[in-house]
Scaffold this motif. Sequence first.
Motif, mmCIF file in Angstrom:
data_model
loop_
_atom_site.group_PDB
_atom_site.id
_atom_site.type_symbol
_atom_site.label_atom_id
_atom_site.label_comp_id
_atom_site.label_asym_id
_atom_site.label_seq_id
_atom_site.Cartn_x
_atom_site.Cartn_y
_atom_site.Cartn_z
ATOM 1 N N MET A 199 0.974 -1.121 -0.115
ATOM 2 C CA MET A 199 -0.021 0.001 -0.115
ATOM 3 C C MET A 199 0.912 1.141 0.051
ATOM 4 S SD MET A 199 -2.937 1.371 2.703
ATOM 5 C CE MET A 199 -1.383 2.143 3.608
ATOM 6 N N ASN A 200 1.466 1.548 -1.204
ATOM 7 C CA ASN A 200 2.368 2.582 -1.312
ATOM 8 C C ASN A 200 2.519 3.350 -2.701
ATOM 9 O OD1 ASN A 200 4.351 4.385 -0.295
ATOM 10 N ND2 ASN A 200 6.245 3.120 -0.806
ATOM 11 N N SER A 201 1.253 4.082 -2.751
ATOM 12 C CA SER A 201 1.204 4.717 -4.510
ATOM 13 C C SER A 201 1.956 5.925 -4.479
ATOM 14 C CB SER A 201 -0.466 4.961 -4.312
ATOM 15 O OG SER A 201 -0.679 5.656 -5.743
ATOM 16 N N PHE A 202 2.456 5.945 -5.494
ATOM 17 C CA PHE A 202 3.367 7.087 -5.875
ATOM 18 C C PHE A 202 2.365 8.155 -6.659
ATOM 19 C CE2 PHE A 202 6.602 4.684 -4.047
ATOM 20 C CZ PHE A 202 7.387 5.608 -3.435
ATOM 21 N N ASN A 203 1.269 7.707 -6.922
ATOM 22 C CA ASN A 203 0.368 8.706 -7.625
ATOM 23 C C ASN A 203 -1.191 8.793 -7.035
ATOM 24 O OD1 ASN A 203 -0.860 10.539 -9.590
ATOM 25 N ND2 ASN A 203 -0.566 9.036 -11.109
ATOM 26 N N HIS A 204 -1.199 9.277 -5.844
ATOM 27 C CA HIS A 204 -2.089 9.368 -4.893
ATOM 28 C C HIS A 204 -2.816 10.718 -4.504
ATOM 29 C CE1 HIS A 204 -4.881 8.262 -1.530
ATOM 30 N NE2 HIS A 204 -4.871 6.983 -1.998
ATOM 31 N N TYR A 205 -4.054 11.032 -4.837
ATOM 32 C CA TYR A 205 -4.423 12.435 -4.674
ATOM 33 C C TYR A 205 -4.444 12.981 -3.186
ATOM 34 C CZ TYR A 205 -6.911 16.712 -4.005
ATOM 35 O OH TYR A 205 -7.465 18.142 -4.010
ATOM 36 N N SER A 206 -4.688 12.140 -2.221
ATOM 37 C CA SER A 206 -5.190 12.675 -0.884
ATOM 38 C C SER A 206 -4.389 13.889 -0.331
ATOM 39 C CB SER A 206 -5.048 11.567 -0.039
ATOM 40 O OG SER A 206 -5.728 12.056 1.356
ATOM 41 N N LEU A 207 -3.109 13.798 -0.264
ATOM 42 C CA LEU A 207 -2.243 14.704 0.411
ATOM 43 C C LEU A 207 -2.092 16.067 -0.529
ATOM 44 C CD1 LEU A 207 0.454 12.573 1.908
ATOM 45 C CD2 LEU A 207 -1.635 13.251 3.004
ATOM 46 N N GLY A 208 -2.612 15.845 -1.837
ATOM 47 C CA GLY A 208 -2.528 16.833 -2.702
ATOM 48 C C GLY A 208 -3.942 17.842 -2.416
ATOM 49 N N SER A 209 -4.723 17.714 -1.526
ATOM 50 C CA SER A 209 -5.751 18.480 -1.220
ATOM 51 C C SER A 209 -5.332 19.908 -1.026
ATOM 52 C CB SER A 209 -6.565 18.025 -0.124
ATOM 53 O OG SER A 209 -5.789 17.728 1.149
ATOM 54 N N VAL A 210 -3.991 20.121 -0.473
ATOM 55 C CA VAL A 210 -3.298 21.392 -0.532
ATOM 56 C C VAL A 210 -3.490 22.286 -1.473
ATOM 57 C CG1 VAL A 210 -0.985 20.789 -1.219
ATOM 58 C CG2 VAL A 210 -1.277 22.524 0.453
ATOM 59 N N ALA A 211 -3.698 21.768 -2.704
ATOM 60 C CA ALA A 211 -3.889 22.320 -3.802
ATOM 61 C C ALA A 211 -5.246 23.350 -3.885
ATOM 62 C CB ALA A 211 -4.015 21.555 -5.192
ATOM 63 N N GLU A 212 -6.318 22.953 -3.028
ATOM 64 C CA GLU A 212 -7.451 23.748 -2.986
ATOM 65 C C GLU A 212 -7.181 25.146 -2.293
ATOM 66 O OE1 GLU A 212 -11.958 23.547 -1.247
ATOM 67 O OE2 GLU A 212 -10.336 22.011 -0.431
ATOM 68 N N TRP A 213 -6.114 24.966 -1.257
ATOM 69 C CA TRP A 213 -5.435 26.099 -0.606
ATOM 70 C C TRP A 213 -4.704 26.948 -1.558
ATOM 71 C CZ3 TRP A 213 -0.492 27.578 0.570
ATOM 72 C CH2 TRP A 213 -0.394 28.487 1.447
ATOM 73 N N MET A 214 -3.936 26.579 -2.264
ATOM 74 C CA MET A 214 -3.084 27.160 -3.158
ATOM 75 C C MET A 214 -4.156 28.050 -4.089
ATOM 76 S SD MET A 214 -0.220 24.434 -4.250
ATOM 77 C CE MET A 214 1.061 24.251 -3.186
ATOM 78 N N TYR A 215 -4.959 27.350 -4.601
ATOM 79 C CA TYR A 215 -6.038 28.368 -5.610
ATOM 80 C C TYR A 215 -6.811 29.407 -4.732
ATOM 81 C CZ TYR A 215 -5.657 25.436 -9.786
ATOM 82 O OH TYR A 215 -5.242 24.693 -10.909
ATOM 83 N N GLU A 216 -7.370 28.785 -3.425
ATOM 84 C CA GLU A 216 -8.295 29.976 -2.800
ATOM 85 C C GLU A 216 -7.270 31.007 -2.069
ATOM 86 O OE1 GLU A 216 -10.888 27.566 -0.631
ATOM 87 O OE2 GLU A 216 -12.068 26.835 -2.378
ATOM 88 N N TYR A 217 -6.062 30.466 -1.407
ATOM 89 C CA TYR A 217 -5.419 31.281 -0.457
ATOM 90 C C TYR A 217 -4.349 32.216 -1.352
ATOM 91 C CZ TYR A 217 -8.534 29.928 3.338
ATOM 92 O OH TYR A 217 -9.627 29.636 4.164
ATOM 93 N N MET A 218 -3.420 31.250 -1.890
ATOM 94 C CA MET A 218 -2.582 31.995 -2.668
ATOM 95 C C MET A 218 -3.005 32.663 -3.943
ATOM 96 S SD MET A 218 0.437 28.903 -2.281
ATOM 97 C CE MET A 218 1.338 29.750 -3.258
ATOM 98 N N GLY A 219 -3.635 32.018 -4.517
ATOM 99 C CA GLY A 219 -4.126 32.473 -6.011
ATOM 100 C C GLY A 219 -5.298 33.479 -5.874
ATOM 101 N N GLY A 220 -6.079 33.552 -4.795
ATOM 102 C CA GLY A 220 -7.375 34.201 -4.422
ATOM 103 C C GLY A 220 -8.555 33.874 -5.399
ATOM 104 N N ILE A 221 -8.616 32.701 -5.878
ATOM 105 C CA ILE A 221 -9.633 32.019 -6.927
ATOM 106 C C ILE A 221 -10.539 31.224 -6.028
ATOM 107 C CG2 ILE A 221 -10.389 30.753 -8.920
ATOM 108 C CD1 ILE A 221 -7.332 31.325 -9.654
ATOM 109 N N LYS A 222 -11.621 31.894 -5.500
ATOM 110 C CA LYS A 222 -12.587 31.080 -4.341
ATOM 111 C C LYS A 222 -13.827 31.430 -4.848
ATOM 112 C CE LYS A 222 -12.722 30.665 0.538
ATOM 113 N NZ LYS A 222 -12.163 31.077 1.690
ATOM 114 N N PRO A 223 -14.582 30.248 -4.710
ATOM 115 C CA PRO A 223 -16.148 30.286 -4.971
ATOM 116 C C PRO A 223 -16.984 31.424 -4.126
ATOM 117 C CG PRO A 223 -15.778 28.046 -4.871
ATOM 118 C CD PRO A 223 -14.517 28.769 -4.432
ATOM 119 N N ALA A 224 -17.812 32.152 -4.624
ATOM 120 C CA ALA A 224 -18.545 33.224 -3.757
ATOM 121 C C ALA A 224 -19.379 32.605 -2.384
ATOM 122 C CB ALA A 224 -19.392 33.990 -4.521
#
Length: 224
Positions: A199-224
């Motif tokens: 159980m050791n995938s090297f292509n697994h989304y879960s910890l990549g949920s940080v990308a949502e923060w990158m869009y919304e907080y770093m990039g300022g792209i956030k649903p109203a």
Amino acid sequence: GKTEPLIQNYEAMEAYLNYLLDTSDDFIRPKEGFGDWLSADEVTPQDVLATAFLAYDARLMAQISGVLEKDSSKYNQYFQLIKKAFNEKFTLPDGKIEGDTQTGYLMAVKFGLTDDIEKTKSHLVRTIERRNNHLSTGFVGVSYLLPVLCDLGLSKLAYTILLNETYPSWGYSIKNGATTIWERWNSYTIEHGFANNGMNSFNHYSLGSVAEWMYEYMGGIKPA
């Protein structure tokens, strides 16, 4: 802004919350399930995590009922009862939450379970500082970590965690050859090599949920 998905699924969502309530003990969920899966050396008790999500579910149902112009009072009442049960069972007078984990404090803030936000904030910071400003979150807590820190006015700490290159961190994975998101923080470490290949995938989304923060907080792209 479409309400059709809410209308179509309202009965099922209502039934699910009723199921959770029926299988809880005085609004406390049982200690079972995967919990904050693959966290880094800190285990959030499953009953703490599941009860927090029960409260969150009730809160969402209250919001959804309001959007659909249905009576939300029942769900608001459920939320308050679950919140009370959560704090009576899991929260100490000094604000510590059972397990004393980053994920526990993140959920308390994110789901509105704390009445003393400053106490909860101080414990969250303490659990990060004791790990030399590194995360310990697994699949559940990781998506809340940086957004909650920013919402609490701790953006500098959020960026420190983001930019770490020592274990455990996103930067550590990159430094050790990652071109996609790993399943585990320790999918590979310099000291121990590769984790169990069962159980050791090297292509697994879960910890990549940080990308949502990158869009919304770093990039300022956030649903109203």
